[in-house]
Structure formats: structure tokens, C-alpha cells
Design an enzyme around this catalytic site. Sequence first.
Site, short mmCIF file in Angstrom:
data_model
loop_
_atom_site.label_atom_id
_atom_site.label_comp_id
_atom_site.label_asym_id
_atom_site.label_seq_id
_atom_site.Cartn_x
_atom_site.Cartn_y
_atom_site.Cartn_z
N ASP A 45 25.68 69.34 3.44
CA ASP A 45 24.99 68.61 4.52
C ASP A 45 24.54 69.61 5.59
O ASP A 45 25.36 70.20 6.29
CB ASP A 45 25.94 67.57 5.14
CG ASP A 45 25.24 66.73 6.18
OD1 ASP A 45 24.71 65.66 5.83
OD2 ASP A 45 25.19 67.16 7.36
N TYR A 50 20.27 73.08 12.65
CA TYR A 50 21.43 73.98 12.50
C TYR A 50 20.95 75.44 12.31
O TYR A 50 21.74 76.36 12.47
CB TYR A 50 22.33 73.59 11.32
CG TYR A 50 22.90 72.19 11.36
CD1 TYR A 50 22.84 71.41 12.51
CD2 TYR A 50 23.52 71.64 10.25
CE1 TYR A 50 23.36 70.12 12.54
CE2 TYR A 50 24.05 70.36 10.27
CZ TYR A 50 23.95 69.60 11.41
OH TYR A 50 24.46 68.32 11.43
N LYS A 75 17.99 67.25 7.60
CA LYS A 75 17.62 66.23 8.61
C LYS A 75 16.42 66.69 9.42
O LYS A 75 16.29 67.87 9.74
CB LYS A 75 18.81 65.98 9.55
CG LYS A 75 20.13 65.79 8.82
CD LYS A 75 21.28 65.45 9.75
CE LYS A 75 22.61 65.56 9.01
NZ LYS A 75 23.20 66.91 9.00
P1 NAD Z 1 34.61 68.06 11.68
O1 NAD Z 1 35.22 66.82 12.17
O2 NAD Z 1 34.38 68.27 10.22
O3 NAD Z 1 35.49 69.22 12.30
C1 NAD Z 1 35.30 70.54 11.95
C2 NAD Z 1 36.40 71.37 12.60
O4 NAD Z 1 37.68 70.88 12.16
C3 NAD Z 1 36.33 72.81 12.11
O5 NAD Z 1 35.55 73.58 12.97
C4 NAD Z 1 37.77 73.23 12.11
O6 NAD Z 1 38.08 73.79 13.35
C5 NAD Z 1 38.55 71.97 11.94
N1 NAD Z 1 39.13 71.86 10.57
C6 NAD Z 1 38.46 71.72 9.40
N2 NAD Z 1 39.32 71.62 8.37
C7 NAD Z 1 40.57 71.70 8.90
C8 NAD Z 1 41.87 71.66 8.35
N3 NAD Z 1 42.07 71.49 7.05
N4 NAD Z 1 42.92 71.77 9.19
C9 NAD Z 1 42.73 71.93 10.51
N5 NAD Z 1 41.53 71.96 11.10
C10 NAD Z 1 40.45 71.86 10.30
O7 NAD Z 1 33.23 68.25 12.50
P2 NAD Z 1 31.73 68.53 12.17
O8 NAD Z 1 31.54 69.82 11.48
O9 NAD Z 1 30.98 68.31 13.42
O10 NAD Z 1 31.33 67.34 11.15
C11 NAD Z 1 31.17 67.51 9.76
C12 NAD Z 1 29.72 67.61 9.38
O11 NAD Z 1 28.99 66.45 9.82
C13 NAD Z 1 28.95 68.75 10.07
O12 NAD Z 1 29.28 70.03 9.57
C14 NAD Z 1 27.53 68.32 9.84
O13 NAD Z 1 27.14 68.58 8.50
C15 NAD Z 1 27.64 66.82 10.09
N6 NAD Z 1 27.29 66.45 11.48
C16 NAD Z 1 26.22 65.62 11.69
C17 NAD Z 1 25.86 65.22 12.95
C18 NAD Z 1 24.70 64.29 13.14
O14 NAD Z 1 24.27 64.08 14.29
N7 NAD Z 1 24.17 63.71 12.10
C19 NAD Z 1 26.59 65.67 14.08
C20 NAD Z 1 27.67 66.51 13.86
C21 NAD Z 1 28.02 66.88 12.57
#
Ligand code: NAD
Length: 275
Positions: A45, A50, A75
Site C-alpha cells: 500500500d 509518500y 492513491k
Molecule cells: P501503523 O499503525 O501501521 O503503525 C506503524 C508504526 O507501528 C511503525 O512505525 C512502528 O513504529 C510500529 N510497529 C509496527 N510493527 C510493530 C510491532 N510488531 N511491534 C511494535 N511496534 C510496531 O501506522 P501507519 O503506517 O500509519 O499505517 C499503516 C499503513 O496505512 C501506512 O503505511 C499506509 O500504507 C496506510 N496509511 C494510509 C493513510 C490514508 O490516509 N489513507 C494514512 C496513514 C497510513
Amino acid sequence: MTVPQIELNDGNSIPQLGFGVFKVDPAETERIVTDALEVGYRHLDTAMIYGNEQGVGNAIKASGIPREEIFITTKLWNSDQGTDSARDAMDLSLEKLGLDYVDLYLIHWPRPDLDRYLETWLTMEDIKAEGKTRSIGVSNFHRPHLEKILAGSETVPAVNQIELHPAFAQRELRAYGAELGIHTEAWGPLGQGKYDLFSETALQTAAEAHGVSPAQVAIRWHLQSGIIVFPKSNSRERMAQNFDVFGFELSADEMASIDAIDRDQRVGTNPDEAT
Ligand code: NAD
């Protein structure tokens, strides 16, 4: 490990668990996505905003994995809403990814203040008809935004990608989507690390019971709730952990106690207020 496939309302299928690359440094994206593909992820994704589509595309190409075995979402950014600009944005994303088509193209935010998301959606229909994307969907759409495109177009979005984690479970929007056949995708499934999700008693108790981490419990909660989810991590160890969620199952009681964490706690921008 077999990741379940979810059938979308247009007949295409999406792996329920994927890998997100928000805030993955463009300079490191190829290496990080290569790790994710080696771990086993087949759903990526990304987004134009990004700035890392090129790294994602390079990793796909270098992997040698057949194109049809990888599901790729990108997106359309807010400033590209509108007929001609949406077409140009799709072409630019494909160029950066080095691909002929993506699997899913999303309107990133509705930006109701611009009032161009219906026009943009009609263009997405054309882009799909031309084969540049196999499915089309939306992101951060609230019910009124969905109602407007449903009233003005022929296509029900395949997905709505929204902020969703145990403290912000989005029950009403999920239920409305389900009524219409719109699958919910979760962004920020781990709360983006912006609150102490992993210290919640319900997660800790379930983690201890199953010998897994609270993060694995959170991902499992999404999967068992029928949500499409793609946590992000730069660390290969955490990527592997987040992918290793098919060897245990949360009980109905454990699911209910995680459901009870919901307290309307948004960590990101409210789509109605995005500018
Ligand atoms: P997320 O909730 O996936 O959190 C990511 C963070 O969680 C990492 O930086 C890391 O610090 C921590 N983490 C990950 N695995 C872990 C583990 N096993 N143990 C402990 N900590 C851990 O947040 P995200 O990246 O914002 O969301 C996932 C995806 O959603 C994004 O990468 C993106 O592709 C998408 N996204 C979309 C939008 C949108 O507006 N459509 C906005 C934000 C994110």
C-alpha cells in the site's frame, strides 16, 4: 503461511494482510519493500504523496515475483483531484512504479472543501475501464461523501480505507460500508504508535495467553473483524512478526474485550477538516 483473500464487489480479490509504506524514506524503500516481499507480503500500500512509488516499483521488479502475484495499491493526491489532473496523476504513478496497471487506485482524501471528489470519481471509472487499475476505491470518506458518489455514479467503491484501530473502531462507518458491499481497509492499525495501544490490558492478556506480542494481537483483531490491514514497519523482524498472525485465533471473549477499548480516539486528521 496463507493470507486469506477477500473478494471485492467488482470480482477482484485482495490479500487481507499487506504492507504499508507511509513515511518509509524514499531512499530506503527499495530495501524495505524487498525485505517485505522476502518475508512473504504480496500486498503493498503506497501513495503518490509518500514519494516512494519508485522504490516500491524497483523492489517489485528486482524480486522477480510475477506481477500478477503482487497486489499494489496507490492513491491520488488531493491536488490532483479533477478530470485531467487525475488522469495525469495515474499515468505518473504508473511511470514511477514501472507498471502497466495497479490493482487498486484510491482517492486519498475527499477534501469536501474542494468539491471535486465526484468529478474525480467519474474519472476513476474511466481509468479503470482503460485497464490502468483493476479496482477503484476511496480513502477517508465519511458517509455523506460516499452518498454523494453513489448518487452520482455507476460504481460502488471497492474499498474505503480509513483510520481504524482498537481505540478508534469506526463501527458505524464499517457497518454502512458493509451494507453497500464496500470493504473496509484500516490505516494506522497499530495507532501509528501515537498512543500506548500495546499496554492495553485486553491486548496484553491475549498476547500472554497465545504467546505472541500485543502488536500481533492487534493485527489478528483486525483480521478476525473482517478488515483489510497493512501495518508498516522498517524493521524486518517486526515485518516478520506482523506477518506471523495465522498460527493462533482470538476467542470471542478476547475479541469482545478488544472491541471494548473503542473510545473514539482519532490519532490522525478528521477528513471533514482536512485542508
Ligand atoms: P501503523 O499503525 O501501521 O503503525 C506503524 C508504526 O507501528 C511503525 O512505525 C512502528 O513504529 C510500529 N510497529 C509496527 N510493527 C510493530 C510491532 N510488531 N511491534 C511494535 N511496534 C510496531 O501506522 P501507519 O503506517 O500509519 O499505517 C499503516 C499503513 O496505512 C501506512 O503505511 C499506509 O500504507 C496506510 N496509511 C494510509 C493513510 C490514508 O490516509 N489513507 C494514512 C496513514 C497510513
